[in-house]
Enzyme design. Structure first.
Site, short mmCIF file in Angstrom:
data_model
loop_
_atom_site.label_atom_id
_atom_site.label_comp_id
_atom_site.label_asym_id
_atom_site.label_seq_id
_atom_site.Cartn_x
_atom_site.Cartn_y
_atom_site.Cartn_z
N LYS A 83 7.90 -6.03 -1.51
CA LYS A 83 8.20 -4.56 -1.21
C LYS A 83 7.86 -4.09 0.08
CE LYS A 83 8.45 -1.10 -4.77
NZ LYS A 83 7.68 -0.45 -5.78
C1 E4P Z 1 9.32 2.35 -7.44
O1 E4P Z 1 9.57 1.32 -7.02
C2 E4P Z 1 8.07 3.22 -7.55
O2 E4P Z 1 7.10 2.23 -8.12
C3 E4P Z 1 8.15 4.32 -8.47
O3 E4P Z 1 9.38 4.50 -9.01
C4 E4P Z 1 7.57 5.62 -8.05
O4 E4P Z 1 7.79 6.42 -8.84
P1 E4P Z 1 6.64 7.78 -8.91
O5 E4P Z 1 7.16 9.05 -8.14
O6 E4P Z 1 6.78 8.24 -10.26
O7 E4P Z 1 5.35 7.47 -8.37
#
Ligand code: E4P
Length: 214
Positions: A83
């Site tokens: 990522k």
């Molecule tokens: C996606 O890959 C992220 O880990 C995640 O969806 C972030 O979500 P949040 O806004 O609830 O932290």
């Protein structure tokens, strides 16, 4: 639509995997910080129980460092997807790493232009953050609609992961857009199974069954 779990919690991942519908997992530094386990051990364990890609986030900020870090993360398990937050340095690293066959998930996507650039750099996944846009009074799902249309227009193979999901309706809306994947917190996945009329119906069937002559 594929269902990913948005967590680094092993118990939740094992439970969702036992339901037979888990296609992958996404983690991030915030999620891994909640787990009381050494980072690399945790990722290896998660990868061993998930039958699909497990996104693991880089924390470097320069392309050279992102490339090195990404290569290291990809070595942890065959199903690691690296990522990388969208930025110029991230795009440079994406081009190099995806050229080496490493799957990249471009994260923190808040505009369709960011998604377009990431797709052109060769990313395997883009992650538009819906809930965080809703939080600042923007319609998050409009962004997903735009990305779906753009990728369809040009035949990009990059998959769209609808991220930052906060409630079951987000999942319904994501599915209606035609997005490839929704990454869902366990609490939301659990709510998706439930309906009060199902509970009432099951209770009545069980009560009536007890009256059946057997
Ligand atoms: C996606 O890959 C992220 O880990 C995640 O969806 C972030 O979500 P949040 O806004 O609830 O932290």
């Amino acid at each position: 639509m594929k269902i990913f779990l948005d967590t680094a919690n092993l118990e939740q991942i094992k439970e969702a995997a036992s339901w037979g519908l888990l296609d992958g997992v996404t983690t991030n530094p915030t999620l891994v910080s909640k787990e009381n386990m050494k980072f690399e051990d945790l990722i290896k364990k998660i990868c061993s129980v998930v039958p699909g890609p497990v996104s693991v986030e880089c924390v470097s900020t320069k392309a050279k460092d992102l490339i090195e870090e990404g290569r290291g993360l990809a070595k942890l398990a065959d199903n690691v997807a690296v990522k990388i937050p969208i930025c110029v340095e991230g795009l440079k690293a994406t081009k190099v790493l995806s050229g080496e066959g490493i799957k990249i998930n471009t994260t923190l996507i808040f505009s369709s232009n960011q998604a377009l650039l990431a797709a052109k750099a060769g990313t395997a996944f883009v992650s538009p953050f819906i809930g965080r846009l809703d939080d600042i009074s923007h319609e998050g799902m409009n962004l997903v609609d735009e990305i779906v249309a753009i990728f369809n227009n040009y035949g990009f193979e990059t998959e769209i992961i609808v991220a930052s999901i906060r409630h079951p309706l987000h999942v319904v809306e994501a599915a209606l857009t035609g997005a490839d994947i929704a990454t869902i917190p366990f609490s939301v996945l659990d709510k998706m199974v439930k309906h009060p009329l199902t509970d009432i119906g099951m209770e009545k069937f069980l009560k009536d069954w007890s009256k059946v002559k057997r």
